[in-house]
Design a protein around this motif. Structure first.
Motif, short mmCIF file in Angstrom:
data_model
loop_
_atom_site.label_atom_id
_atom_site.label_comp_id
_atom_site.label_asym_id
_atom_site.label_seq_id
_atom_site.Cartn_x
_atom_site.Cartn_y
_atom_site.Cartn_z
N LEU A 1 1.15 -1.11 0.27
CA LEU A 1 0.26 0.00 0.26
C LEU A 1 0.79 1.43 0.42
CD1 LEU A 1 -2.52 -1.20 2.23
CD2 LEU A 1 -2.54 -0.93 0.22
N GLU B 1 -0.55 -5.41 2.84
CA GLU B 1 -2.21 -5.38 2.63
C GLU B 1 -1.60 -7.16 2.11
OE1 GLU B 1 -5.77 -3.95 1.01
OE2 GLU B 1 -6.15 -5.57 0.58
N LYS C 1 -3.90 -5.76 7.01
CA LYS C 1 -2.63 -4.50 6.77
C LYS C 1 -2.01 -4.81 7.93
CE LYS C 1 -5.79 -1.72 4.15
NZ LYS C 1 -6.97 -0.68 3.89
#
Lengths: 115, 362, 175
Positions: A34, A40, A60
Motif C-alpha cells: 500500500l 495488505e 493490513k
C-alpha cells in the motif's frame, strides 16, 4: 467478490473456522504494497462449482510483522508463502526464502513504493 | 539394519525436460521416498515490470510472454481485468472470437502434452504422430492470427484481426479432419497394452488428496474433482457453445490422458459451434478512461485455473498485478504424487502433469 | 573419421535459460515430421559432452546463468552456439527486468542469432543450416597447423618473453 478484514494474530482461528476442504478452494496468498510501511496480505478462496464466488480475507500489517502460517490447515499454501517471503521480505512462520531469488539478485522486489 | 537412501537429481537440464526445473529424489532402492524441487530457474520479474516499466495498455502483450503455451489465456485474463476496471462492455462477436482462440490454444497445448507423455513412456512413434498432426492446429492459428505461438491477438477493447467466411470454412474443414485423428489417439491410448503398463495405476492422486492439496486443471478432473473455471465464470459464453466438464475417477496417468483427449474433442465441438453461429459486429470497441479499483479475474488455462488480481489508481501505471498460474498452485500436489512411485516412472509422471515452469516462476 | 562426418551428423544440445517456452516448442516442432530437422542428420541429445551445436532460448536469468556457462564449457571443441528468439539475442521484452541478464552474449560467444518472437521453425532450420557451415569452417580451422612462436626474435637477437607470450593467443599467429 467479498472482502473481510481480520486481525493478523487471529488469522489461523478465522481461517480454521471458515475453511472446509470440500467446499472452498484455496486460490492463493497475495500481497499488495500500500505504501512504504503498510502491506495488505490477502488469503483468497473460491467456492467449488459456484458462479464467481470469491472470498478474500485480508489484513493490513507492517513489513516486520510475523505472518502466521496456515500450512497445517491447507498444505498447498506453502508455495504461496514462500513466494510472499521472497517478493516482500516479510517473515512468515516456518517458511524459508530462496524460491525465486538468489543471493545477488534484487531483494524484496515488490515491497514499498514504486520507483 | 538401517536402510540407505540415495539422492538422484533430475534436471536442471535433462533430455525429457523442456524447461529448467530441478527435482531431487530421495530413493530407497527403486522407490521415491522424498522429493525436493527447485522451480526458480525461470524467474524474470514480470510482476514488478508490470507496475514500474510498462503502461497499462502494453501489459497485455508483456504478460503473454510469461508463457508461450498459454499466452492467450494470460493476455485475455489481463485484458478482461482491465475492461472490468474501466467498466467497458465488448460485443458478442469479440467474445466469440476470443473464446475460439482460447479453445484452439487448449487443443494444441493438450496435444503437446499427450505427445510428450508418450515420448516419456518410450513410445517415440506416437510422439512423432501427434506432433505431426499438431501442425494442423498451428496452421489454423497462423491463419487466424498471423503467428504460430505468440499471437498478440487480443487488445483492450477487442481483437486485432477479423475472420472472413472463407477462412472460417477452411478452419471448420481442418477441425473435422483433426477430429478423426483424435479418435485414433483415443483408441491407441485406451487399448495399447504396453502403454497401459506405463500408465495405469501409476502416479495416482485420490479424490481426498485432490481436495487436500487444492489440485486444479486436468490433474484434479482426472481424480473426479469437479473444478473447471469455464463452469464458474460468466464473462465468456461457455454455456451457449456447449461446454461439458470432463471427469474421470482413476486419478492416474491414464486418467489424465483420457481427460485431455475428451477435452480436445469438446474444444473442437465448441470451435465448430462458434464458427457456425458467429454474429456480425465490429471487432473493436473504443474504451476511454484509466483503470481504477481492484478486480480479480479467473480463467481456465490448459493446465488449470489462472488468476489475475489487478489494482489500478487512475493513472497509466498500475498498483499491483498478481498472477497466480496453474502449475504454481499444483506443485505441492506434484511433490505428493511422486512419493512411493518408482524412479523409472518419474519422467512419465512429470510429463503427465504438463508442467509449465515459465508460468510458475514468472 | 569424426572430423569428416561432423558436418553430416551434428548433435544438438538444447537449454532453456528462462524463455517463455514459445521457442522451445518451436524447436520441438522442428523435430516433428512436418519440418523434420533430422533430415540434416541432427539429433537432439541431452548430453553436453557429445554435442556440437548449442541451442539456447531465453534471456539468461540469474539462476540459470551458471548452468549455461557450465554446459558451454562441457561441450567439446569445435562448437557452435545458436541464440533462438528475440529475447535470447537482446533481452527482448524482458530487457531491464531485475532478474534478467539481457541476452546470452554477455556470457558465451554466439555464432548465429535467430530473431523472432517466437522464432518460426523455418527460421530455426535456416539458422541450424548456417551453423553447420560455421561448424565445418571451425573444424577446418582446427586442422591447420600454426606456429606458436612466429618470428619471436627481435632484430638484435634478443628474445622478449613478454612479447612472445602475448603472441600465442593472437589471431594472426594462426595463419
Amino acid at each position: 467478490m467479498q472482502k473481510i478484514e481480520i486481525k493478523i494474530t487471529k488469522v489461523r482461528e478465522e481461517i480454521a473456522s471458515f475453511y472446509e476442504p470440500k467446499v472452498w478452494h484455496f486460490l492463493t496468498l497475495n500481497g499488495v504494497a500500500l505504501d512504504e510501511e503498510t502491506l495488505e496480505v490477502q488469503w483468497i478462496f473460491s467456492r467449488y462449482e459456484a458462479l464467481d464466488d470469491v472470498v478474500i480475507y485480508f489484513s493490513k500489517i507492517s513489513y516486520d510483522t510475523l505472518i502466521p502460517s496456515i500450512v497445517e490447515l491447507i498444505p498447498s499454501a506453502i508455495i504461496s508463502q514462500r513466494e510472499l517471503v521472497d517478493m516482500f521480505g516479510v517473515p512468515v512462520e516456518g517458511t524459508e526464502k530462496g524460491l525465486y531469488l538468489d543471493e545477488d539478485s534484487m531483494q524484496k522486489p515488490l515491497a514499498g513504493c514504486k520507483l | 539394519m538401517s536402510k540407505k537412501t540415495i539422492n538422484i537429481p533430475l534436471g536442471s537440464q535433462h533430455i525429457s525436460l523442456l524447461e529448467p526445473v530441478r527435482f531431487k529424489f530421495e530413493c530407497e532402492n527403486e522407490t521415491i521416498v522424498g522429493v525436493d524441487s527447485d522451480v526458480g530457474f525461470v524467474h524474470r520479474g514480470v510482476e514488478r515490470a508490470c507496475t514500474t516499466k510498462f503502461k497499462y495498455d502494453a501489459i497485455g502483450y508483456v504478460v503473454a510472454r510469461i508463457c508461450g503455451l498459454c499466452a492467450i489465456t494470460h493476455s485475455l485474463s489481463y485484458t478482461v481485468a482491465i475492461e472490468k476496471l474501466m467498466d467497458a462492455q465488448v460485443n458478442s462477436k469479440i467474445q466469440y472470437l476470443r473464446t475460439l482462440l482460447l479453445e484452439l490454444d487448449r487443443i494444441h497445448s493438450h496435444m503437446l502434452c499427450l505427445s510428450h507423455t508418450a515420448e516419456s513412456a518410450g513410445f517415440e512413434a506416437m510422439f512423432m504422430r501427434i506432433m505431426g498432426d499438431r501442425e494442423d492446429i498451428m496452421e489454423i492459428q497462423e491463419l487466424l492470427t498471423g503467428n504460430r505461438i505468440q499471437f498478440d491477438y487480443i487488445s483492450i477493447g477487442g481483437v486485432n484481426r477479423d475472420i472472413d467466411s472463407q477462412r472460417a470454412k477452411e478452419i471448420t474443414l481442418r477441425l473435422r479432419e483433426l477430429e478423426k485423428k483424435i479418435y485414433g489417439y483415443i483408441e491407441e491410448f485406451e487399448n495399447n497394452w504396453s502403454l497401459s503398463l506405463k500408465y495405469k495405476g501409476i502416479g495416482r492422486l485420490s479424490l481426498d488428496e485432490a481436495y487436500k492439496f487444492n489440485a486444479i486443471g486436468p490433474l484434479a478432473r482426472a481424480s473426479g474433482l469437479a473444478i473447471d473455471v469455464r463452469n464458474e465464470i460468466d464473462y465468456l459464453p461457455y454455456k451457449e457453445i456447449g461446454f461439458e466438464m470432463q471427469l474421470h475417477t482413476d486419478g492416474d496417468i491414464h486418467a489424465r490422458n483420457s481427460v485431455r483427449l475428451a477435452e480436445i474433442l469438446n474444444s473442437i465441438a465448441m470451435c465448430r459451434n462458434i464458427l457456425e453461429g458467429l454474429p456480425d459486429g465490429d471487432i473493436f470497441t473504443k474504451i476511454k478512461g484509466k483503470p481504477t479499483g481492484e478486480v480479480l479475474v479467473r480463467y481456465e488455462a490448459p493446465r488449470g485455473e489462472l488468476m489475475y488480481y489487478v489494482k489500478g489508481n487512475k493513472t497509466a501505471m498500475l498498483d499491483r498485478v498478481r498472477i497466480k498460474t496453474p502449475t504454481f498452485a499444483s506443485i505441492p500436489a506434484f511433490s505428493h504424487i511422486f512419493m512411493g512411485e518408482n524412479y523409472a516412472d518419474a519422467p512419465a509422471i512429470l510429463a503427465s502433469f504438463d508442467p509449465c515452469l515459465s508460468c510458475t516462476a514468472k | 573419421m569424426f572430423k569428416k562426418f561432423r558436418k553430416k551428423s551434428p548433435w544438438i544440445l538444447h537449454y532453456n535459460a528462462g524463455s517463455c517456452n514459445g521457442c522451445d516448442i518451436e524447436i520441438l516442432a522442428c523435430l516433428s515430421p512436418k519440418y523434420d530437422l533430422e533430415r540434416f542428420g541432427v539429433i537432439n541429445t541431452g548430453n553436453p559432452k557429445q554435442s556440437d551445436i548449442f541451442l539456447v532460448t531465453g534471456p539468461v536469468t540469474m539462476r540459470s546463468r551458471e548452468r549455461l556457462v557450465e554446459l558451454y564449457t562441457q561441450m567439446p571443441e569445435p562448437k557452435v552456439v545458436i541464440a533462438v528468439g528475440s529475447c535470447t539475442c537482446t533481452g527482448g521484452v524482458f530487457r531491464d527486468m531485475y532478474n534478467v541478464e539481457d541476452g546470452i552474449d554477455r556470457y558465451i560467444p554466439v555464432d548465429v542469432y535467430i530473431p523472432g518472437c517466437a522464432a518460426s521453425p523455418e527460421l530455426i532450420i535456416d539458422g541450424v543450416v548456417k551453423a553447420l557451415d560455421i561448424l565445418e569452417k571451425k573444424t577446418k580451422e582446427r586442422e591447420k597447423p600454426f606456429r606458436l612462436f612466429k618470428d619471436f626474435t627481435l632484430k638484435d637477437g634478443i628474445v622478449s618473453r613478454r612479447e612472445s607470450a602475448l603472441r600465442i593467443g593472437d589471431d594472426d599467429a594462426k595463419d
